[in-house]
Write a protein that holds these residues in place. Structure first.
Motif, PDB file in Angstrom:
ATOM      1  N   GLY A  64      42.600  43.759  35.980  1.00  0.00           N
ATOM      2  CA  GLY A  64      43.953  43.557  36.494  1.00  0.00           C
ATOM      3  C   GLY A  64      44.504  42.249  36.012  1.00  0.00           C
ATOM      4  O   GLY A  64      43.760  41.286  35.831  1.00  0.00           O
ATOM      5  N   GLY A  67      49.524  38.085  39.206  1.00  0.00           N
ATOM      6  CA  GLY A  67      49.435  38.144  40.653  1.00  0.00           C
ATOM      7  C   GLY A  67      49.509  39.558  41.201  1.00  0.00           C
ATOM      8  O   GLY A  67      49.098  39.815  42.337  1.00  0.00           O
ATOM      9  N   ALA A  68      49.992  40.488  40.368  1.00  0.00           N
ATOM     10  CA  ALA A  68      50.119  41.876  40.820  1.00  0.00           C
ATOM     11  C   ALA A  68      48.759  42.492  41.152  1.00  0.00           C
ATOM     12  O   ALA A  68      48.693  43.439  41.946  1.00  0.00           O
ATOM     13  CB  ALA A  68      50.827  42.718  39.757  1.00  0.00           C
ATOM     14  N   SER A  71      48.925  41.609  44.768  1.00  0.00           N
ATOM     15  CA  SER A  71      50.117  41.988  45.539  1.00  0.00           C
ATOM     16  C   SER A  71      50.244  43.492  45.718  1.00  0.00           C
ATOM     17  O   SER A  71      50.577  43.960  46.814  1.00  0.00           O
ATOM     18  CB  SER A  71      51.379  41.464  44.848  1.00  0.00           C
ATOM     19  OG  SER A  71      51.377  40.073  44.897  1.00  0.00           O
ATOM     20  N   ASP A  72      49.984  44.243  44.681  1.00  0.00           N
ATOM     21  CA  ASP A  72      50.175  45.687  44.793  1.00  0.00           C
ATOM     22  C   ASP A  72      49.202  46.338  45.770  1.00  0.00           C
ATOM     23  O   ASP A  72      49.633  47.010  46.700  1.00  0.00           O
ATOM     24  CB  ASP A  72      50.148  46.350  43.412  1.00  0.00           C
ATOM     25  CG  ASP A  72      51.546  46.473  42.805  1.00  0.00           C
ATOM     26  OD1 ASP A  72      52.498  46.722  43.567  1.00  0.00           O
ATOM     27  OD2 ASP A  72      51.694  46.322  41.588  1.00  0.00           O
ATOM     28  N   PHE A  77      54.003  41.102  49.236  1.00  0.00           N
ATOM     29  CA  PHE A  77      55.121  40.904  48.315  1.00  0.00           C
ATOM     30  C   PHE A  77      55.975  39.695  48.682  1.00  0.00           C
ATOM     31  O   PHE A  77      56.065  39.312  49.846  1.00  0.00           O
ATOM     32  CB  PHE A  77      55.988  42.162  48.291  1.00  0.00           C
ATOM     33  CG  PHE A  77      55.259  43.380  47.783  1.00  0.00           C
ATOM     34  CD1 PHE A  77      54.617  43.364  46.549  1.00  0.00           C
ATOM     35  CD2 PHE A  77      55.206  44.543  48.550  1.00  0.00           C
ATOM     36  CE1 PHE A  77      53.937  44.488  46.083  1.00  0.00           C
ATOM     37  CE2 PHE A  77      54.534  45.669  48.083  1.00  0.00           C
ATOM     38  CZ  PHE A  77      53.900  45.646  46.853  1.00  0.00           C
TER      39      PHE A  77
END
Lengths: 390, 390
Positions: A64, A67-68, A71-72, A77
Motif C-alpha cells: 500500500g 496515507g491511503a 485511511s481507506d 478521513f
C-alpha cells in the motif's frame, strides 16, 4: 550541535498486534484494522473523535502507498496520515516521527502503525526492483549479506555454527510460548545444525521467515495519558536512529563484525535516555534477529558485551528468558517472521507490554525498562527505542 | 481535541532547486546533490557538521528507497534520514515531518528535500504496480480522474475549455520567464484549444508533464536562523494536511467539484496561521496544477472565491502575475512538470524565495506571505503550507 530529547514527553497508551504468519485469508487492510482496533480499545480512545494524525510504516509498494493505506480501511478521513518507508526500520521510524509530532505539541493523540502483506506477492527481503546500484556488481540477497558477517566472525573470533544455533534455539523456546508468533515450536541445536544451508554458514533456522502481520501503538503526552488509561502506560525514554550506506561491501574499511548504523543509533538512544551501562540500566532487549548472526553482532553493537564476546553471552544463557538480560523474550523475528513495515511496531508493542507486566508470551521478571532495535537494508539503517515506566 | 501550532517556531534558511526537465545526463543522486548543495550554500551551513537529520520525499521506489536515497549520494552517514511517501504530496509531507522534529526541539538544523527521476523509467502518474484496488473496476489514469471533474464543472457551472486554456496560458506566461522551468514558452488560448485531446475535455496543454528534478530546504528555529543568514529567512506559519480516499469515485456523495482533502488541509492551515480571508491576509499562492481544471478547483477549495467563481478569477486576471492575487508565479506544474517527490519541496522553495524578494523568475510585488499547495493521488491527499516573513 545539540540533539534534543523527547525523554518522558511521549507516552504509549495503547498497543495492538495481529497474529503473524502465512495469513492467506486476510489482506493488508484486514490486518491493519485488527491491530489498530486492538490498540484503540486498549487505550480507551475513539479512533474518529480522539485520534488526530497517523504514521504508517510499510516497505513494499504493493502492500500500500501513501496515507491511503491507513485511511481507506480505517475510514479515517480528513486528517493527516504519513507513510514512512525506511527498509526494515520503517515501523520504528514511523513511531519516531509520530513521537516528534506529539512532543512538538502538534497533536494530543496519534497512531503509529505498520503492516506488510508479503506472501500473496512473493516478496523476499529487499525490493530493489528497478534500483540499479553498482553498475557492474550485483546486489547480494539478504542471507548472503549476513553470511559475510558470519564467516568473518568465525574466522576472527572463533564463533561456530553451534553458537548461531543456540540463538535459534533460545528464540524458538520463547516464541513457542507466544500466541501471536508465526512459528511456535521449539527446536534443538542438532536440528538447526542439520538444516539445509541457505547461504553458508547460515542454514534454514538461522534465517527469519517472510510473514504477514500488522501492529499499532497509540501515543500521547503523559499528562493526557492518565485520563485514558490511569497508570497503565509506558513512556518513551529515547529513539536513536542512524543511516549508513546501501552498499557497505564497497567500503574498504567495512569490518563485517559490527554495523555502524547500530552503533550510532544505540549511542544516540543511550545518550538521550541517560543510559551508561545497558546491562545495569535496562532489564531486557528486543533486537532485530533477521539472522542468528545479526542477533549476536547486535549484542556487541548495543554494548551488552565487548566485541567477540557475544557468543559467550548466548553460551552462558545471559540472554535467555531467565538470564541476566533476556533478549527477544517474544521469540524475535526467528519466530514471528518479518512483515517488514510491521516488525518495528510489533517490537515496540512487545516492549511496552513487557514493561507494563502484561506480555502475551513469556514475561520478563521485573521488566521496568528495555530497548527495541530495528536494522534495515544492507546494514543500512538502525533504530533503537528505549521504553520504560513513567 | 486541540491541534497545536508550529507557527513561527520553524525558519527556512536555505533553499535549493535544480532545473526541471528531461534530464538524461543526470541521475537521481546527481539531482539531489545539486539541490542540497545549493540550499546548504544559501544557508551558510556545513552539511556534515551542522545538519542533524534529513527527510526525503520520493514516490517511486525506482527513484530510491529508505534514507539511503539521501545518505549515499551526499555521503551523509551516521545520522537519521527518513523517506516519506505520500503520493504527489510526498515532498510537502517530508517538510511537515522535518518541521515537527525541529519544533519539538529534537534538532537544530535539518534538511527536507525531494527528488524524482522518472523519465529513465517511463513512470507515468501514480505507480500502482501490484496494488489491487477495486476487485472489478479498473483505476482511471490521472487525466481521466481529473477529466471527470472538468466535465462536471462544465455542466454545473458552465465553465468552458477556454477557461481551462486561460490557466495554461497564464502559467506558461510565468514559466517562460523562470530559468529552471521545464517548458519555457508562452502559448495562446488558440494553441491550447487546438491541442490533441488526452482525456476529454483535457488536451495536451491542460496536463502537466512528467519531469526529473530535485529541491531542498533547510529548516531551523528562528533564534538560530539569524546567526547563519541574518534576516534572510522566512518562517513557516502553518502546515495543514488531510488524507481522504484512494477511490473517490465509489463515494455516492463525491461531487467532483471540490476535493475534500484540499478543503480540510486549507482549513487546518488557515486556522493554524490565523488566516480568515486568504485574499486579504496572504499575497499570492502556489497551487498543484497537475491539470488546468485542478488549478481552478483549488482556487475554490482554498477559499479564494465561492464555488463556481474560479473561472471568473482566471478570466478577470485576478490570479495573473500582476493581478490581485497571483497564483503560480513560477509557472506551476504546467511549466515545471511534476517529478513527484520533488514538486512540493520545489513549491516551498519558490514560496520562500518570493517571500524573501528573490524569486528566480517573476517576482510577486509586495510578497510578504503566501501558500503552497500539494494535491496527490486520486484527490487523496492534500497539504497546504503557509510561509511568511518572521
Amino acid at each position: 550541535m545539540l540533539v534534543g530529547k523527547i525523554k518522558d514527553k511521549v507516552a504509549i497508551i495503547g498497543t495492538g498486534v495481529t497474529k503473524f504468519g502465512e495469513i492467506w485469508e486476510k489482506d493488508a487492510e484486514d490486518l491493519l484494522v485488527e491491530a489498530v482496533y486492538e490498540a484503540v480499545k486498549e487505550a480507551n480512545v475513539d479512533l474518529k473523535k480522539d485520534v488526530e494524525a497517523v504514521w504508517v510504516g510499510t516497505q513494499y509498494h504493493f502492500t500500500g502507498m501513501s496515507g491511503a493505506i491507513f485511511s481507506d480501511p480505517l475510514k479515517f478521513f480528513g486528517k493527516p496520515v504519513t507513510r514512512v518507508e525506511n527498509f526494515c526500520a520503517s515501523g520504528m521510524d514511523a513511531i519516531r516521527n509520530a513521537a516528534y509530532a506529539v512532543a512538538a505539541g502538534m497533536y494530543d493523540i496519534v497512531i503509529a502503525c505498520g503492516v506488510e502483506k508479503i506472501l500473496d506477492y512473493g516478496g523476499r527481503g529487499l525490493p530493489l526492483t528497478g534500483l540499479e546500484l553498482h553498475p557492474v556488481f550485483g546486489m547480494p540477497s539478504p542471507p548472503a549479506m549476513f553470511a559475510l558477517c558470519a564467516n568473518r566472525a568465525f574466522k576472527v573470533w572463533g564463533w561456530t555454527k553451534e553458537d548461531l544455533a543456540r540463538v535459534a534455539v533460545k528464540n524458538h523456546y520463547n516464541g513457542a510460548r507466544h500466541p501471536k508468533a508465526h512459528f511456535r515450536r521449539e527446536i534443538t541445536v542438532e536440528a538447526a545444525l542439520k538444516a539445509p544451508i541457505i547461504a553458508y554458514p547460515l542454514g534454514l533456522y538461522d534465517c527469519c521467515a517472510m510473514s504477514d502481520g500488522a501492529a499499532a501503538v497509540i501515543l500521547t503526552r503523559p499528562e493526557i495519558a492518565k485520563q485514558y488509561v490511569g497508570d497503565n502506560y509506558a513512556t518513551i525514554k529515547a529513539i536513536g536512529m542512524a543511516v549508513e550506506t546501501l552498499e557497505p561491501w564497497y567500503r574498504p574499511y567495512e569490518s563485517f563484525l559490527s554495523f555502524p548504523a547500530n552503533v550510532k543509533a544505540a549511542e544516540a538512544a543511550y545518550k538521550e535516555a541517560g543510559v551508561t551501562d545497558p546491562l545495569k540500566d535496562l532489564d531486557f532487549g528486543i533486537v532485530h534477529d533477521c539472522f542468528t548472526i545479526t542477533e549476536l553482532i547486535n549484542y556487541q553493537d548495543m554494548k551488552l558485551c565487548k566485541p567477540g564476546e557475544a557468543a559467550s553471552l548466548i553460551r552462558e544463557g545471559v540472554t535467555a528468558i531467565n538470564g541476566e538480560f533476556p533478549i527477544n523474550p517474544d521469540g524475535g523475528l526467528k519466530c514471528f517472521g518479518h512483515p517488514i513495515g510491521a516488525t518495528g511496531v510489533r517490537m515496540t508493542v512487545e516492549l511496552t507490554r513487557q514493561v507494563l507486566g502484561r506480555a502475551e508470551g513469556l514475561q520478563v521478571k521485573n521488566a521496568e525498562a528495555g530497548f527495541a532495535h530495528n536494522l534495515g537494508g544492507a546494514y543500512t539503517v538502525a533504530t533503537v527505542t528505549i521504553i520504560g515506566r513513567p
